[in-house]
Design a protein around this motif. Sequence first.
Motif, PDB file in Angstrom:
ATOM      1  N   GLY A  22       0.785  -1.226   0.000  1.00 37.09           N
ATOM      2  CA  GLY A  22       0.000   0.000   0.000  1.00 37.09           C
ATOM      3  C   GLY A  22       0.811   1.267   0.000  1.00 37.09           C
ATOM      4  N   ALA A  23       2.145   1.161   0.077  1.00 41.83           N
ATOM      5  CA  ALA A  23       2.970   2.370   0.141  1.00 41.83           C
ATOM      6  C   ALA A  23       2.843   3.205  -1.119  1.00 41.83           C
ATOM      7  CB  ALA A  23       4.429   1.989   0.381  1.00 41.83           C
ATOM      8  N   SER A  24       2.775   2.565  -2.273  1.00 44.45           N
ATOM      9  CA  SER A  24       2.710   3.304  -3.533  1.00 44.45           C
ATOM     10  C   SER A  24       1.424   4.118  -3.670  1.00 44.45           C
ATOM     11  CB  SER A  24       2.834   2.338  -4.718  1.00 44.45           C
ATOM     12  OG  SER A  24       1.794   1.374  -4.689  1.00 44.45           O
ATOM     13  N   ARG A  25       0.417   3.812  -2.860  1.00 41.67           N
ATOM     14  CA  ARG A  25      -0.817   4.585  -2.934  1.00 41.67           C
ATOM     15  C   ARG A  25      -0.630   6.011  -2.431  1.00 41.67           C
ATOM     16  NH1 ARG A  25      -4.368   3.296  -6.235  1.00 41.67           N
ATOM     17  NH2 ARG A  25      -5.961   4.358  -5.007  1.00 41.67           N
ATOM     18  N   GLY A  26       0.376   6.238  -1.558  1.00 41.01           N
ATOM     19  CA  GLY A  26       0.532   7.560  -0.980  1.00 41.01           C
ATOM     20  C   GLY A  26       1.879   8.220  -1.166  1.00 41.01           C
ATOM     21  N   LEU A  27       2.869   7.475  -1.649  1.00 45.33           N
ATOM     22  CA  LEU A  27       4.217   8.034  -1.758  1.00 45.33           C
ATOM     23  C   LEU A  27       4.310   9.165  -2.782  1.00 45.33           C
ATOM     24  CD1 LEU A  27       6.543   4.883  -1.562  1.00 45.33           C
ATOM     25  CD2 LEU A  27       6.194   6.648   0.174  1.00 45.33           C
ATOM     26  N   PHE A  28       3.466   9.131  -3.816  1.00 48.66           N
ATOM     27  CA  PHE A  28       3.607  10.079  -4.916  1.00 48.66           C
ATOM     28  C   PHE A  28       2.519  11.152  -4.930  1.00 48.66           C
ATOM     29  CE2 PHE A  28       4.561   5.677  -6.450  1.00 48.66           C
ATOM     30  CZ  PHE A  28       5.915   5.728  -6.181  1.00 48.66           C
ATOM     31  N   LEU A  29       1.666  11.172  -3.908  1.00 48.11           N
ATOM     32  CA  LEU A  29       0.559  12.123  -3.915  1.00 48.11           C
ATOM     33  C   LEU A  29       1.052  13.568  -3.886  1.00 48.11           C
ATOM     34  CD1 LEU A  29      -2.120  10.487  -1.580  1.00 48.11           C
ATOM     35  CD2 LEU A  29      -2.207  10.787  -4.048  1.00 48.11           C
ATOM     36  N   ASP A  30       2.033  13.850  -3.043  1.00 47.14           N
ATOM     37  CA  ASP A  30       2.505  15.229  -2.923  1.00 47.14           C
ATOM     38  C   ASP A  30       3.238  15.697  -4.177  1.00 47.14           C
ATOM     39  OD1 ASP A  30       1.472  15.342  -0.387  1.00 47.14           O
ATOM     40  OD2 ASP A  30       3.338  14.738   0.588  1.00 47.14           O
ATOM     41  N   ASP A  31       3.960  14.772  -4.851  1.00 47.65           N
ATOM     42  CA  ASP A  31       4.774  15.163  -6.000  1.00 47.65           C
ATOM     43  C   ASP A  31       3.979  15.262  -7.297  1.00 47.65           C
ATOM     44  OD1 ASP A  31       7.227  15.320  -4.569  1.00 47.65           O
ATOM     45  OD2 ASP A  31       7.320  13.136  -4.579  1.00 47.65           O
ATOM     46  N   ILE A  32       3.063  14.323  -7.511  1.00 46.87           N
ATOM     47  CA  ILE A  32       2.395  14.264  -8.825  1.00 46.87           C
ATOM     48  C   ILE A  32       0.883  14.124  -8.711  1.00 46.87           C
ATOM     49  CG2 ILE A  32       2.492  11.755  -9.162  1.00 46.87           C
ATOM     50  CD1 ILE A  32       3.459  12.328 -12.033  1.00 46.87           C
ATOM     51  N   GLY A  33       0.382  13.871  -7.491  1.00 40.49           N
ATOM     52  CA  GLY A  33      -1.053  13.801  -7.290  1.00 40.49           C
ATOM     53  C   GLY A  33      -1.695  12.503  -7.720  1.00 40.49           C
ATOM     54  N   LEU A  34      -0.917  11.452  -7.928  1.00 39.04           N
ATOM     55  CA  LEU A  34      -1.443  10.157  -8.353  1.00 39.04           C
ATOM     56  C   LEU A  34      -1.189   9.113  -7.278  1.00 39.04           C
ATOM     57  CD1 LEU A  34      -0.289  10.041 -12.093  1.00 39.04           C
ATOM     58  CD2 LEU A  34      -2.582  10.524 -11.235  1.00 39.04           C
ATOM     59  N   GLY A  35      -2.160   8.234  -7.089  1.00 40.81           N
ATOM     60  CA  GLY A  35      -1.995   7.124  -6.160  1.00 40.81           C
ATOM     61  C   GLY A  35      -1.728   5.839  -6.901  1.00 40.81           C
ATOM     62  N   GLY A  36      -0.745   5.072  -6.459  1.00 33.18           N
ATOM     63  CA  GLY A  36      -0.375   3.852  -7.160  1.00 33.18           C
ATOM     64  C   GLY A  36       0.651   4.131  -8.239  1.00 33.18           C
ATOM     65  N   ALA A  37       1.375   3.083  -8.642  1.00 32.39           N
ATOM     66  CA  ALA A  37       2.440   3.251  -9.627  1.00 32.39           C
ATOM     67  C   ALA A  37       1.949   3.148 -11.063  1.00 32.39           C
ATOM     68  CB  ALA A  37       3.541   2.212  -9.393  1.00 32.39           C
ATOM     69  N   HIS A  38       0.677   2.763 -11.283  1.00 28.57           N
ATOM     70  CA  HIS A  38       0.103   2.646 -12.628  1.00 28.57           C
ATOM     71  C   HIS A  38       0.937   1.719 -13.516  1.00 28.57           C
ATOM     72  CE1 HIS A  38      -3.115   5.805 -12.492  1.00 28.57           C
ATOM     73  NE2 HIS A  38      -2.449   6.078 -11.393  1.00 28.57           N
ATOM     74  N   ASN A  39       1.525   0.718 -12.926  1.00 31.00           N
ATOM     75  CA  ASN A  39       2.228  -0.357 -13.631  1.00 31.00           C
ATOM     76  C   ASN A  39       2.393  -1.486 -12.634  1.00 31.00           C
ATOM     77  OD1 ASN A  39       4.817  -1.935 -14.304  1.00 31.00           O
ATOM     78  ND2 ASN A  39       4.444  -0.828 -16.210  1.00 31.00           N
ATOM     79  N   ALA A  40       1.949  -2.684 -13.009  1.00 35.10           N
ATOM     80  CA  ALA A  40       1.934  -3.783 -12.056  1.00 35.10           C
ATOM     81  C   ALA A  40       3.330  -4.119 -11.539  1.00 35.10           C
ATOM     82  CB  ALA A  40       1.298  -5.017 -12.707  1.00 35.10           C
ATOM     83  N   PHE A  41       4.319  -4.113 -12.416  1.00 38.18           N
ATOM     84  CA  PHE A  41       5.664  -4.524 -12.016  1.00 38.18           C
ATOM     85  C   PHE A  41       6.389  -3.410 -11.260  1.00 38.18           C
ATOM     86  CE2 PHE A  41       4.380  -6.952 -15.724  1.00 38.18           C
ATOM     87  CZ  PHE A  41       4.588  -8.242 -15.282  1.00 38.18           C
ATOM     88  N   VAL A  42       6.201  -2.162 -11.692  1.00 39.33           N
ATOM     89  CA  VAL A  42       6.783  -1.044 -10.952  1.00 39.33           C
ATOM     90  C   VAL A  42       6.139  -0.943  -9.574  1.00 39.33           C
ATOM     91  CG1 VAL A  42       7.089   1.460 -10.928  1.00 39.33           C
ATOM     92  CG2 VAL A  42       7.367   0.191 -13.062  1.00 39.33           C
ATOM     93  N   ASN A  43       4.829  -1.162  -9.516  1.00 37.14           N
ATOM     94  CA  ASN A  43       4.125  -1.122  -8.232  1.00 37.14           C
ATOM     95  C   ASN A  43       4.682  -2.169  -7.271  1.00 37.14           C
ATOM     96  OD1 ASN A  43       1.371   0.213  -7.196  1.00 37.14           O
ATOM     97  ND2 ASN A  43       1.518  -1.848  -6.375  1.00 37.14           N
ATOM     98  N   THR A  44       4.969  -3.369  -7.789  1.00 41.51           N
ATOM     99  CA  THR A  44       5.521  -4.433  -6.951  1.00 41.51           C
ATOM    100  C   THR A  44       6.932  -4.089  -6.499  1.00 41.51           C
ATOM    101  OG1 THR A  44       4.220  -6.012  -8.241  1.00 41.51           O
ATOM    102  CG2 THR A  44       5.913  -6.923  -6.829  1.00 41.51           C
ATOM    103  N   LEU A  45       7.728  -3.484  -7.363  1.00 44.71           N
ATOM    104  CA  LEU A  45       9.079  -3.076  -6.967  1.00 44.71           C
ATOM    105  C   LEU A  45       9.040  -2.081  -5.812  1.00 44.71           C
ATOM    106  CD1 LEU A  45      10.868  -2.639 -10.413  1.00 44.71           C
ATOM    107  CD2 LEU A  45      11.474  -4.290  -8.636  1.00 44.71           C
TER     108      LEU A  45
END
Length: 438
Positions: free
Chosen positions: A316-339
Amino acid sequence: MTAPGRFPRLTLLPRYRPLPPVSGWWAVVVPLALMLSSDYKLRSREVDQTVNGSADLTIMVEIGVYGLAALYLYYRFGLRPPSRPTTGLLLAAWAFAGYLAMSALWSPFLSLGVVRGVQLLITMCVTYVLATRAEPRDMHRLGHAFIAIVLASVAIGVAHPFPRTSLTEDRFNWLYVHPVQAAVYLAVALLLTVSYLIRFETPQHRLWHPLLYLGAMAVLAGALIATGTRGAAAGCAAGLVVLLATSRGPRGRVDVLVLGAAVSTVAALAFSEKILAFVARGESAEKLASLNSRTELWTLAMRAYAEEPVFGHGLGASRGLFLDDIGLGGAHNAFVNTLVDNGAVGTAIFVALLLTLGFVLLLLAHHRSLRTDAGMLLGILSCFLLNGITNEGMAAPANVSGIWLLLLVAWTEVLRRQGGDPVPVQAVRAGPGTDRHP
């Protein structure tokens, strides 16, 4: 049999055939309940409200459905160690679910990670029970029920469109299901429908009249295009090619070549402008070059991966790590999200699961009696792999892609238990220790 010299009687509905055994409606209701409670919402809220751990009535209902599913499995089947050796595919699925759930313990969003981890373990328990107890008829009833639900959802979306955001106002959906999620439902349902329509060798798997499948196919294809989701549309197209090429053996591969060439030529000549408009979706060349800002997101994701390369930041970390920088939740790629979430260890387990699933399905496709189902499952897996380039759902719990990935595992195990083609009569008569060579 028809008497000699007489033509068979024409009927609107197929004749009744004795149905093979089933295990009960639990095999249909429980998986669908998990999907619908996870994706079908009557309200919309921002991503930051999700990662902050705030729970409203809709979230409580979702958690309650998963809890009831776990209680049902316990009271119906009990909790005890497996009584038979676990296959390599089930072992890979358990390793995937177990590691992702464990990674929630070091997630920066602990509440979200723990809830998703428990949901994933419950989904895996449902998968295991289906894999070890369900019958082929159960899985086909599940497939038809899924198609019916998606068709009903399309009707709801047409009859009562819910308010949409500025980014999705021109894209079809239903309730508050995001068009990307709705497209996954439509793509899977379309692949299932096509598979049941072309089952000339195994018509007993059809539960509806062929005309119903044709009508459903037209509705689902039109709704999928209306969602404007390019990843799911491309994945569905790739899945159809794989399905047709494997479901009917060598004849299917010839059909793909002939039909593919004809359809491509007609589409290029007659619908080139509409196809380009669908791909562009009114976006600028700059946004298209960045895959709608995904390349920027992946750059941030790889930086986050470099910070925790072995075990990742946690579920679940990828859901919030990028909100401040780009405003998107999740990595929008299954393999990048898993990394990002699970590091190199989790990604290796995830890839091992996908490779094992694909390898087993290819083996099953060599059996004439199983290749129709195996080809259908390979088509859905191919759809998820291509759609996974721009959608992380396959590697995340509690969504249609993640649940269907585990259902593919269960269905594959049901096929394995069903057995392949019968042994030739000559081999049975000769016996295992007999030398049959002259």
